[in-house]
Design an enzyme around this catalytic site. Sequence first.
Site, PDB file in Angstrom:
ATOM      1  N   HIS A 220       0.644  -1.201  -0.006  1.00 33.72           N
ATOM      2  CA  HIS A 220      -0.009   0.180  -0.190  1.00 33.72           C
ATOM      3  C   HIS A 220       0.890   1.463  -0.047  1.00 33.72           C
ATOM      4  O   HIS A 220       0.450   2.442  -0.023  1.00 33.72           O
ATOM      5  CB  HIS A 220      -0.904   0.019   1.252  1.00 33.72           C
ATOM      6  CG  HIS A 220      -0.326   0.547   2.489  1.00 33.72           C
ATOM      7  ND1 HIS A 220       0.441  -0.771   3.140  1.00 33.72           N
ATOM      8  CD2 HIS A 220      -0.081   1.534   3.128  1.00 33.72           C
ATOM      9  CE1 HIS A 220       0.992  -0.062   4.209  1.00 33.72           C
ATOM     10  NE2 HIS A 220       0.684   1.309   4.329  1.00 33.72           N
TER      11      HIS A 220
HETATM   12  C1  UD1 Z   1      -2.381   5.551   5.870  1.00 36.18           C
HETATM   13  C2  UD1 Z   1      -1.007   6.017   6.437  1.00 36.18           C
HETATM   14  C3  UD1 Z   1       0.079   4.894   6.269  1.00 36.18           C
HETATM   15  C4  UD1 Z   1      -0.249   3.732   6.945  1.00 36.18           C
HETATM   16  C5  UD1 Z   1      -1.770   3.284   6.204  1.00 36.18           C
HETATM   17  C6  UD1 Z   1      -2.389   1.944   6.714  1.00 36.18           C
HETATM   18  C7  UD1 Z   1      -0.639   8.536   6.232  1.00 36.18           C
HETATM   19  C8  UD1 Z   1      -0.031   9.482   5.556  1.00 36.18           C
HETATM   20  N1  UD1 Z   1      -0.582   7.349   5.709  1.00 36.18           N
HETATM   21  O1  UD1 Z   1      -2.112   5.433   4.378  1.00 36.18           O
HETATM   22  O2  UD1 Z   1       1.156   5.553   7.052  1.00 36.18           O
HETATM   23  O3  UD1 Z   1       0.546   2.774   6.634  1.00 36.18           O
HETATM   24  O4  UD1 Z   1      -2.812   4.195   6.493  1.00 36.18           O
HETATM   25  O5  UD1 Z   1      -3.353   1.723   6.080  1.00 36.18           O
HETATM   26  O6  UD1 Z   1      -1.203   8.634   7.093  1.00 36.18           O
HETATM   27  N2  UD1 Z   1      -9.531   4.536   1.900  1.00 36.18           N
HETATM   28  C9  UD1 Z   1     -10.750   3.950   1.994  1.00 36.18           C
HETATM   29  N3  UD1 Z   1     -11.265   3.628   3.032  1.00 36.18           N
HETATM   30  C10 UD1 Z   1     -10.619   3.688   4.417  1.00 36.18           C
HETATM   31  C11 UD1 Z   1      -9.430   4.742   4.320  1.00 36.18           C
HETATM   32  C12 UD1 Z   1      -9.071   4.678   2.929  1.00 36.18           C
HETATM   33  O7  UD1 Z   1     -11.460   3.340   0.948  1.00 36.18           O
HETATM   34  O8  UD1 Z   1     -11.259   3.657   5.400  1.00 36.18           O
HETATM   35  C13 UD1 Z   1      -8.994   4.805   0.539  1.00 36.18           C
HETATM   36  C14 UD1 Z   1      -9.402   5.974  -0.084  1.00 36.18           C
HETATM   37  O9  UD1 Z   1      -9.416   6.201  -1.316  1.00 36.18           O
HETATM   38  C15 UD1 Z   1      -8.019   7.106   0.381  1.00 36.18           C
HETATM   39  C16 UD1 Z   1      -6.973   6.075   0.210  1.00 36.18           C
HETATM   40  O10 UD1 Z   1      -7.447   4.752   0.643  1.00 36.18           O
HETATM   41  O11 UD1 Z   1      -8.142   8.137  -0.261  1.00 36.18           O
HETATM   42  C17 UD1 Z   1      -5.734   6.135   1.031  1.00 36.18           C
HETATM   43  O12 UD1 Z   1      -6.146   6.335   2.411  1.00 36.18           O
HETATM   44  P1  UD1 Z   1      -5.107   7.395   3.363  1.00 36.18           P
HETATM   45  O13 UD1 Z   1      -5.783   7.448   4.854  1.00 36.18           O
HETATM   46  O14 UD1 Z   1      -4.977   8.706   2.769  1.00 36.18           O
HETATM   47  O15 UD1 Z   1      -3.931   6.745   3.440  1.00 36.18           O
HETATM   48  P2  UD1 Z   1      -3.268   5.183   3.265  1.00 36.18           P
HETATM   49  O16 UD1 Z   1      -2.706   4.790   1.956  1.00 36.18           O
HETATM   50  O17 UD1 Z   1      -4.573   4.166   4.014  1.00 36.18           O
END
Ligand code: UD1
Length: 385
Positions: A220
């Site tokens: 991820h």
């Molecule tokens: C975040 C953390 C990362 C951690 C990871 C674990 C930061 C900078 N990054 O990254 O350090 O290792 O979490 O998962 O804080 N999304 C969903 N549902 C959710 C959450 C996210 O669909 O419940 C999707 C959305 O499209 C979102 C994307 O995942 O835009 C990324 O989510 P985000 O929280 O921005 O970052 P992660 O890649 O999950």
Amino acid sequence: MKLLSVAGARPNFMKIAALSAAVANYNLTKERLGSIHHIIVHTGQHYDKKMSQSFFDELEIPKPDINLEVGSGSHARQTAEIMMRFEHALLQEKPDVLLVVGDVNSTIACALVAAKIQYSSRGKRTRPLIVHVEAGLRSFDIAMPEEVNRVLTDSISDILFVTEPSAFTNLQREGVSEAKIHYVGNVMIDTLKRHLEQAKKSSILQSLGVSNKYALVTLHRPSNVDNLSVLRQIIDCLMSVSQEIPLVFPVHPRTKNKLIEFGLFNKLKQSKNITLSEPLGYLDFLNLITNATLVITDSGGIQEETTFLKIPCVTLRENTERPVTVKEGSNYLIGTKGSDVLETISLILSGQGKISQIPQYWDGMAGDRIISILAKEFFHTAERG
Ligand code: UD1
């Protein structure tokens, strides 16, 4: 002592689980110096049931007292949204101590608010003590969003709890006074130890229809999944690995979105030797790690969990902020070049992998150490003041 903890994204939840259990323990001990009132704020950075609520249910984390419901967005938008909403929560609760864990956007956003807040209170304290659990880890790759979050959070924390020796040295090198740093072990391992027996009972292998010999895959990191050519290279590599050993791959929402956008999802889905799944709950995933022949990942926490469980871990990154997992544990830092990954996997499959050890203090007691140190610092200062 009023302690406010922040939980935002999936890797935070297992840490908050250990800390809330440790607070409950502390309040029951005869030796306690005073009682601790624990409040949990969920920022809502992760919000899908499978990325959030299932962890609260399985790990028996108390329901958050406040949910800021920020959701997804660009880094700036998400961080700013958390800051604005958290400021209200902090002024409403006025905790004595703010505890943040890990390195996600919620970690830095809430620490930054606390560093600048001014309580209009009659007491002496005008802002909470800022405590960072899992401080001092450094990948030395400032292009990594988490590295920015780590460096900044540590620079404004009053008490820093570290999981491994490298973190202690990193903080010292950055000029942090030794008196503020405590080597306490790893709260994520507290939660793992506590739930291991329960996890062994999960029937996830049967549900996914996979046999006992497989490699577990997670992916991820933005540096691996946000760029078409890098992601294509990794997927090609996984296809080759799947000829050697079947793969089980629970797909993170970010990765799924990118695989679909880049037209790579169907290729994976149609592969006979690759089993894809939605993100899994804690117990099912722990069961999959425990039974895996090896793990292929770019996660930080999984490098630690596999080290504790002595399962070989092939990390698809050029650097790690958790070097103890390579030096002492079962982790191989390989990068994303297919030939390197295949070579390492052959070595592991031939039974010639390294013999690993469990790092010091990864013993299930880290949360208790943290809460006991915080209580001493807080109640003794309160007595003096
Ligand atoms: C975040 C953390 C990362 C951690 C990871 C674990 C930061 C900078 N990054 O990254 O350090 O290792 O979490 O998962 O804080 N999304 C969903 N549902 C959710 C959450 C996210 O669909 O419940 C999707 C959305 O499209 C979102 C994307 O995942 O835009 C990324 O989510 P985000 O929280 O921005 O970052 P992660 O890649 O999950």
